[in-house]
Design an enzyme around this catalytic site. Structure first.
Site, PDB file in Angstrom:
ATOM      1  N   LYS A 215       0.843  -1.187   0.000  1.00 35.03           N
ATOM      2  CA  LYS A 215       0.000   0.000   0.000  1.00 35.03           C
ATOM      3  C   LYS A 215       0.883   1.243   0.000  1.00 35.03           C
ATOM      4  O   LYS A 215       1.997   1.152   0.514  1.00 35.03           O
ATOM      5  CB  LYS A 215      -0.980   0.035   1.172  1.00 35.03           C
ATOM      6  CG  LYS A 215      -0.424  -0.303   2.565  1.00 35.03           C
ATOM      7  CD  LYS A 215       0.659   0.477   3.221  1.00 35.03           C
ATOM      8  CE  LYS A 215       0.674   1.942   3.387  1.00 35.03           C
ATOM      9  NZ  LYS A 215       1.891   2.441   4.117  1.00 35.03           N
TER      10      LYS A 215
ATOM     11  N   TYR B 253      -4.742   4.123   6.061  1.00 38.88           N
ATOM     12  CA  TYR B 253      -5.285   3.194   7.079  1.00 38.88           C
ATOM     13  C   TYR B 253      -6.635   3.688   7.595  1.00 38.88           C
ATOM     14  O   TYR B 253      -7.556   2.887   7.810  1.00 38.88           O
ATOM     15  CB  TYR B 253      -4.302   3.025   8.247  1.00 38.88           C
ATOM     16  CG  TYR B 253      -3.120   2.169   7.895  1.00 38.88           C
ATOM     17  CD1 TYR B 253      -3.233   0.784   7.849  1.00 38.88           C
ATOM     18  CD2 TYR B 253      -1.891   2.731   7.587  1.00 38.88           C
ATOM     19  CE1 TYR B 253      -2.151  -0.018   7.503  1.00 38.88           C
ATOM     20  CE2 TYR B 253      -0.799   1.946   7.236  1.00 38.88           C
ATOM     21  CZ  TYR B 253      -0.932   0.572   7.202  1.00 38.88           C
ATOM     22  OH  TYR B 253       0.138  -0.215   6.856  1.00 38.88           O
TER      23      TYR B 253
HETATM   24  P1  NAD Z   1      12.442   1.443   2.352  1.00 36.65           P
HETATM   25  O1  NAD Z   1      12.998   2.768   1.935  1.00 36.65           O
HETATM   26  O2  NAD Z   1      12.921   0.852   3.625  1.00 36.65           O
HETATM   27  O3  NAD Z   1      12.664   0.363   1.209  1.00 36.65           O
HETATM   28  C1  NAD Z   1      12.430   0.659  -0.146  1.00 36.65           C
HETATM   29  C2  NAD Z   1      13.228  -0.298  -0.996  1.00 36.65           C
HETATM   30  O4  NAD Z   1      13.022   0.034  -2.375  1.00 36.65           O
HETATM   31  C3  NAD Z   1      14.737  -0.194  -0.742  1.00 36.65           C
HETATM   32  O5  NAD Z   1      15.290  -1.478  -0.709  1.00 36.65           O
HETATM   33  C4  NAD Z   1      15.263   0.553  -1.928  1.00 36.65           C
HETATM   34  O6  NAD Z   1      16.588   0.198  -2.256  1.00 36.65           O
HETATM   35  C5  NAD Z   1      14.295   0.116  -3.024  1.00 36.65           C
HETATM   36  N1  NAD Z   1      14.220   1.042  -4.140  1.00 36.65           N
HETATM   37  C6  NAD Z   1      14.133   0.658  -5.429  1.00 36.65           C
HETATM   38  N2  NAD Z   1      14.154   1.735  -6.223  1.00 36.65           N
HETATM   39  C7  NAD Z   1      14.253   2.811  -5.440  1.00 36.65           C
HETATM   40  C8  NAD Z   1      14.323   4.210  -5.690  1.00 36.65           C
HETATM   41  N3  NAD Z   1      14.273   4.720  -6.940  1.00 36.65           N
HETATM   42  N4  NAD Z   1      14.420   5.047  -4.637  1.00 36.65           N
HETATM   43  C9  NAD Z   1      14.444   4.584  -3.371  1.00 36.65           C
HETATM   44  N5  NAD Z   1      14.394   3.248  -3.087  1.00 36.65           N
HETATM   45  C10 NAD Z   1      14.296   2.369  -4.102  1.00 36.65           C
HETATM   46  O7  NAD Z   1      10.856   1.621   2.383  1.00 36.65           O
HETATM   47  P2  NAD Z   1       9.815   0.665   3.093  1.00 36.65           P
HETATM   48  O8  NAD Z   1       9.456   1.224   4.417  1.00 36.65           O
HETATM   49  O9  NAD Z   1      10.276  -0.730   3.028  1.00 36.65           O
HETATM   50  O10 NAD Z   1       8.519   0.894   2.162  1.00 36.65           O
HETATM   51  C11 NAD Z   1       8.383   0.223   0.916  1.00 36.65           C
HETATM   52  C12 NAD Z   1       6.884   0.095   0.594  1.00 36.65           C
HETATM   53  O11 NAD Z   1       6.260  -0.675   1.608  1.00 36.65           O
HETATM   54  C13 NAD Z   1       6.126   1.416   0.544  1.00 36.65           C
HETATM   55  O12 NAD Z   1       5.183   1.397  -0.490  1.00 36.65           O
HETATM   56  C14 NAD Z   1       5.427   1.490   1.877  1.00 36.65           C
HETATM   57  O13 NAD Z   1       4.211   2.230   1.845  1.00 36.65           O
HETATM   58  C15 NAD Z   1       5.153   0.028   2.157  1.00 36.65           C
HETATM   59  N6  NAD Z   1       5.080  -0.274   3.591  1.00 36.65           N
HETATM   60  C16 NAD Z   1       4.009  -0.957   4.047  1.00 36.65           C
HETATM   61  C17 NAD Z   1       3.900  -1.250   5.394  1.00 36.65           C
HETATM   62  C18 NAD Z   1       2.739  -2.050   5.908  1.00 36.65           C
HETATM   63  O14 NAD Z   1       2.576  -2.171   7.116  1.00 36.65           O
HETATM   64  N7  NAD Z   1       1.934  -2.631   5.023  1.00 36.65           N
HETATM   65  C19 NAD Z   1       4.882  -0.833   6.281  1.00 36.65           C
HETATM   66  C20 NAD Z   1       5.984  -0.155   5.788  1.00 36.65           C
HETATM   67  C21 NAD Z   1       6.069   0.133   4.433  1.00 36.65           C
END
Ligand code: NAD
Length: 376
Positions: free
Chosen positions: A142, A227
């Site tokens: 999401k 949410y």
């Molecule tokens: P994060 O920054 O920790 O991870 C993002 C990942 O994407 C990294 O590994 C990064 O290297 C990669 N990536 C690929 N291309 C990229 C670019 N151009 N710029 C930056 N990063 C790039 O983020 P996250 O917290 O893991 O969030 C990722 C997704 O998961 C988001 O859509 C977020 O909304 C979702 N999320 C959902 C929940 C949930 O509870 N459902 C919780 C946290 C995050």
């Protein structure tokens, strides 16, 4: 799914049957989590590759260790140094590791059934469409996309490829949430009149992608406000028909044009019920849902964190034991994909598009100051 894929899946299911005991997750935040299931299981398993190996992917991977119907078997990453670390940690063979250049060749890999896209928001669309074109089922974090038009393109691509598209709505499987929905359906609260949703936290590092309008597609509304939107929909049990919204921005340097800091929004439902919600990146301790009917109430606080979720109704505390959300989610999603199970609250692409239509309308209402009609 083609009959060839069906055949290959059946072949590999028995080979992948996993043992009858599951690692008990003793990570800090999940210390009081219950093992998901201790019954022997030798049925079909959904073999999943994670795309985007960031912080949430790490959480999903750890939780999947306790799944019985889903297994982490592959990775997709643009950072070469991460791949060997993940291979070692999760026993992933070389042939199931991809980068964004060679990802499309996953179509020739019979040992991966689904790709879970966990990249920054604006990259979900491309990840899902490439996954569909490779003939693999897609699970997408999401917000599903950065607007409803892109979300619909993802739904259409998955339909055209005859693969499933699910959105990582872990709360849609959370036991206390489902208990409140069950009570509402049984009429225990009487006619529903009001929902309040508060979703927020203080966001840290000003240089992260969540504060980049291109990668995030917005601000707090995209990340955390969603949410309260889907909480209102699944707890009230109706689709909103209008929305109004107001934005407050106290730090225009940190929250640039196109990145919302705080938005209050209101939604109206066909029955006359109303919702009042707040989405923010500028306040902590905001994670609660309150549902009021003429005969009773329900509240969840925290309502959407990683848990344990706490809940009570006019009848008393909800005491369902905590289970790691992502473990339940991935097992349930495996059942949806492999067995066609119908979840109590939908998690398909159409559900994600509905939330995006509401987000689009909220942003329009903020700009215009007008009440926006919705047709979901
Ligand atoms: P994060 O920054 O920790 O991870 C993002 C990942 O994407 C990294 O590994 C990064 O290297 C990669 N990536 C690929 N291309 C990229 C670019 N151009 N710029 C930056 N990063 C790039 O983020 P996250 O917290 O893991 O969030 C990722 C997704 O998961 C988001 O859509 C977020 O909304 C979702 N999320 C959902 C929940 C949930 O509870 N459902 C919780 C946290 C995050």
């Amino acid at each position: 799914m083609s009959s060839r894929r069906n055949f290959l899946q059946k072949l590999s299911f028995s080979a992948l049957a996993i043992p009858s005991f599951y690692t008990f997750n003793t990570g800090d935040k999940e210390a009081n989590a219950q093992p998901f299931d201790t019954q022997p299981y030798d049925g079909p398993v959904l073999r999943v590759a994670l795309m985007g190996l960031g912080s949430y992917a790490n959480r999903v991977a750890e939780a999947m260790k306790d799944c019985k119907m889903a297994k982490l078997v592959g990775v997709v990453s643009g950072t070469p140094s991460k791949i060997p670390v993940w291979q070692k940690k999760y026993d992933i063979p070389d042939k199931n590791c991809y980068n964004y250049e060679n990802f499309d060749s996953i179509k020739d890999n019979p040992d991966i059934d689904a790709v879970y896209v966990i990249t920054p928001n604006s990259l979900h669309r491309e990840g899902v469409i490439r996954t569909a074109k490779a003939g693999k089922h897609a699970i997408c974090e999401k917000p599903m996309a950065v607007n409803a038009i892109e979300g619909q393109e993802m739904v259409d691509a998955c339909k055209a490829a005859n693969v499933k598209l699910l959105v990582g709505y872990r709360m849609h499987f959370e036991p206390k949430t489902l208990e409140i929905i069950k009570m509402r359906k049984a009429g225990e609260f009487g006619e529903i009149k009001f929902f309040q949703g508060l979703s927020g936290f203080i966001i840290g590092n000003p240089n992260q992608w969540r504060l980049d309008p291109v990668l995030a597609g917005g601000g707090s509304m995209m990340d955390i406000g969603v949410y309260s939107i889907n909480g209102a929909r699944y707890l009230v049990g109706e689709e909103p028909i209008w929305v109004t919204a107001q934005e407050t921005k106290t730090d225009p340097v940190k929250f640039k044009e196109g990145v919302d800091e705080t938005i209050q929004f209101q939604m109206g439902f066909p029955s006359g019920a109303v919702a009042s919600c707040l989405s923010t990146y500028a306040m902590n301790n905001l994670d609660s849902f309150f549902l009021n009917g003429v005969n009773g109430f329900a509240e969840l606080q925290p309502a959407s964190g990683y848990g344990p979720i706490k809940g009570r109704t006019h009848k008393g505390e909800l005491t369902h034991p905590h289970k790691t959300h992502q473990t339940i989610q991935m097992d349930e999603m495996a059942e949806i994909i492999l067995n066609g199970k119908k979840p109590i609250v939908p998690v398909d692409g159409e559900e994600g598009v509905k939330d995006l239509k509401i987000i689009d309308a909220i942003y329009s209402a903020v700009k215009s100051g007008r009440k926006m009609e919705l047709s979901l």
